[in-house]
Write a protein that holds these residues in place. Structure first.
Motif, short mmCIF file in Angstrom:
data_model
loop_
_atom_site.label_atom_id
_atom_site.label_comp_id
_atom_site.label_asym_id
_atom_site.label_seq_id
_atom_site.Cartn_x
_atom_site.Cartn_y
_atom_site.Cartn_z
N GLN A 129 -20.81 75.18 166.03
CA GLN A 129 -20.92 74.11 167.00
C GLN A 129 -19.74 74.05 167.96
N THR A 130 -18.54 74.16 167.44
CA THR A 130 -17.39 74.06 168.33
C THR A 130 -17.32 75.25 169.28
N ARG A 131 -17.67 76.44 168.76
CA ARG A 131 -17.64 77.63 169.61
C ARG A 131 -18.73 77.53 170.70
N THR A 132 -19.89 77.03 170.34
CA THR A 132 -20.98 76.89 171.29
C THR A 132 -20.60 75.89 172.39
N ILE A 133 -19.97 74.77 172.00
CA ILE A 133 -19.56 73.77 173.00
C ILE A 133 -18.50 74.35 173.93
N ARG A 134 -17.55 75.09 173.38
CA ARG A 134 -16.53 75.73 174.23
C ARG A 134 -17.15 76.73 175.19
N ASP A 135 -18.10 77.53 174.70
CA ASP A 135 -18.76 78.50 175.58
C ASP A 135 -19.52 77.80 176.70
N CYS A 136 -20.19 76.70 176.37
CA CYS A 136 -20.92 75.94 177.39
C CYS A 136 -19.96 75.36 178.42
N ARG A 137 -18.82 74.87 177.99
CA ARG A 137 -17.83 74.34 178.94
C ARG A 137 -17.31 75.43 179.86
N VAL A 138 -17.06 76.61 179.32
CA VAL A 138 -16.60 77.73 180.14
C VAL A 138 -17.66 78.10 181.17
N ILE A 139 -18.91 78.15 180.74
CA ILE A 139 -20.00 78.49 181.66
C ILE A 139 -20.14 77.42 182.74
N ASN A 140 -20.07 76.14 182.36
CA ASN A 140 -20.15 75.05 183.35
C ASN A 140 -19.00 75.12 184.34
N LYS A 141 -17.81 75.45 183.87
CA LYS A 141 -16.66 75.57 184.76
C LYS A 141 -16.86 76.71 185.76
#
Length: 156
Positions: free
Chosen positions: A136-148
């Protein structure tokens, strides 16, 4: 022999006596081949689906993922297999993946007779399915990077 003016030859009866058992055997083998194909498709789909059920976001530990995948592996194939015997399954969980494996033997008529004459025939199916575990934490971080990255591209 002559009966009421008709003459019958016996070759038709002899040919039918030789051809009919072979045609019947071929038909039965084709039916069991269809059962085998159906069972193989069910096992492959169920292995992947059971592994996928063990990767849910609500699962926090490897032991919980293993028990979820193991219980799904049993219920997904229950009452669906026709031509399998000695059926067994197992689930294993690593840091990145969940793997579900099925092992069974094909139950076909005359298979023991065929194995005596054709060496090397293995009528055991080993089917496994694998799915990546969600962190979950890795998925959220990846989503934040993609959104950025998306925001940066939209600014340009």
């Amino acid at each position: 022999m002559r009966f009421a003016g008709k003459e019958e030859n016996a070759y038709f009866t002899v040919e039918a006596a030789l051809i009919f058992p072979m045609a019947l055997l071929f038909t039965i083998m084709m039916i069991f081949l269809a059962f085998y194909s159906y069972d193989r498709c069910i096992l492959e789909q169920s292995a992947y689906e059971a592994a996928l059920r063990g990767t849910g976001n609500h699962i926090s530990s490897a032991q919980e993922a293993n028990s979820e995948a193991y219980s799904a592996a049993g219920t997904l194939v229950e009452g669906k297999l026709f031509a399998m015997q000695d059926f067994a399954y197992q689930a294993s969980v690593s840091a990145d993946t969940v793997t579900v494996s099925y092992k069974c033997e094909v139950n076909m008529p005359l298979i023991s007779w065929l194995c005596e004459y054709a060496q090397g025939i293995d009528m055991t199916l080993d089917i496994s399915g694998e799915a990546g575990r969600c962190r979950q934490t890795r998925t959220i971080r990846d989503c934040r990077v993609i959104n950025k990255l998306i925001r940066e591209i939209n600014k340009e």
